[in-house]
Write a protein that holds these residues in place. Structure first.
Motif: not given
Length: 409
Positions: A77, A108, A85, A13, A80, A83
């Protein structure tokens, strides 16, 4: 939690950001576009995503999603397993996504160096992340992997050699070459602006234990190189290191999450080495003075606008050639309770903030895919406590980092 059936293993992202493009290109070379890892790129502009895909060879699915759109973040969210970012300043653009991955039970990682935002996310979502199984690891770039894993490595080596951990470690930047991107500068300016108008935030930022779990946010006074000084650890002159305010907090969170096995009085600090003799003192004064002047200008509107006329904007940063020419060489000086010493070295082969950071984030994201929930449960972790030696091995093999013991041989 209901069973999840995500479409992707990994979503990047912020692929259209400066470091997001580098990360995307890195993943193309690292895992390809049609290999065992299914992945996608995401951002708020379809046109820019298409441009990134074309320029980097990332012929993967594109997901259009705005960081401020809670529904879009929730959908991303759920789509996947992991993530990664790069959308900063995270204090402005990162909160909806952290809330979304927490609710979805999605792993994440990010590149934030904003301790005030990390503290806010931990306080807001830790319990929910434990319940959902989401594993959240902030600061997976130059903030703060070399520091956090460097301390982890040094302590493991001390225990192996001495049968005891170091009760103090001092990280010193021996050499470093690299530029800053507009995104990093924007994050720093935002932090200064927030702190200027919020006394409570200034108190948090001044606490070296600010990121520790609730109930562990106090401890002995920590050393801090705030001005040029002769350094006891290295014997050289040392000056303040701009990233110490974030890295030291991450290391102290790691220590707390581990149960403080290095002692309740464990000390950790960071500084830059600027040489020996009179010229070392002069260089130290220049570094400290420059940092103070920047902070002062950034704290007030008119001078902050003046800074903006010659600093890079978000989306801008070092050229590919500059990234490849960059490097860093960090030294960690550890001492045990009975006076035995160890010196270790962490190096990286690219510009620290971008070329090397993109490789570190890539390996952190991929490390989640091989990290059993039985080994690391849901919650907010650090690079050292989530990945430990697993990530060191990945960084050495794939990301151009080294971790070595210099003394004792």
């Amino acid at each position: 939690m209901p069973a999840r059936n995500p479409s992707f293993d990994l979503v990047v992202f912020g692929a259209t950001s400066f470091v997001g493009r580098i990360l995307t290109e890195r993943l193309v070379g690292r895992i390809g576009v049609d290999g065992d890892v299914s992945w996608a790129i995401a951002g708020r502009s379809a046109d820019k995503l298409e441009q990134v895909a074309t320029e980097t060879g990332a012929d993967v699915e594109r997901i259009v999603a705005d960081a401020a759109d809670a529904d879009a973040m929730a959908s991303l969210a759920r789509s996947t397993r992991v993530v990664a970012s790069t959308v900063g300043p995270y204090a402005l653009y990162g909160s909806e996504l952290v809330a979304a991955v927490t609710a979805a039970g999605t792993d994440y990682c990010d590149l934030t160096g904003e301790p005030q935002w990390m503290r806010a996310m931990i306080d807001a979502h830790e319990g929910d992340a434990v319940d959902s199984g989401a594993r959240i690891v902030h600061a997976c770039g130059f903030d703060s992997i070399p520091s956090d894993l460097g301390v982890w490595f040094t302590q493991q080596q001390a225990i192996e050699r001495f049968g005891a951990p170091c009760t103090s470690i001092a990280l010193r930047v021996k050499a470093m070459k690299g530029g800053a991107s507009g995104g990093t500068i924007a994050s720093g300016l935002n932090l200064i602006e927030e702190a200027r108008s919020d006394p409570a935030l200034r108190k948090i930022l001044g606490n070296p234990y600010a990121l520790a779990p609730d109930g562990m946010r106090e401890g002995p006074k920590q050393p801090n190189v705030g001005r040029p000084q002769r350094d006891a650890a290295s014997g050289q002159w040392a000056a303040p290191f701009i990233m110490a305010a974030t890295n030291t907090r991450v290391v102290q969170r790691s220590h707390a999450l581990l149960g403080r096995p290095w002692g309740d009085d464990f000390e950790y600090d960071e500084a830059m080495l600027v040489g020996d003799g009179p010229m070392g003192a002069v260089r130290g004064s220049v570094v400290a003075g420059g940092m103070a002047a920047f902070a002062g200008m950034a704290a007030f509107g008119p001078t902050r606008k003046l800074l903006g006329t010659f600093l890079p904007d978000p989306g801008e940063g070092p050229s590919p050639e500059a990234q490849e020419a960059g490097f860093y060489d960090l030294r960690l000086y550890g001492e045990t309770a009975d006076g035995r010493t160890i010196v270790t070295k962490v190096t990286g082969d690219r510009d620290p903030g971008y070329g090397s950071t993109a490789k570190m984030l890539a390996e952190s994201a991929l490390a989640f895919l091989d990290l059993p929930a039985a080994d690391v449960a849901g919650g907010f972790w650090t690079p050292a406590t989530a990945f430990g030696d697993r990530l060191i091995d990945r960084l050495v093999e794939h990301a151009g980092l080294t971790f070595d013991v210099l003394e004792p041989e």
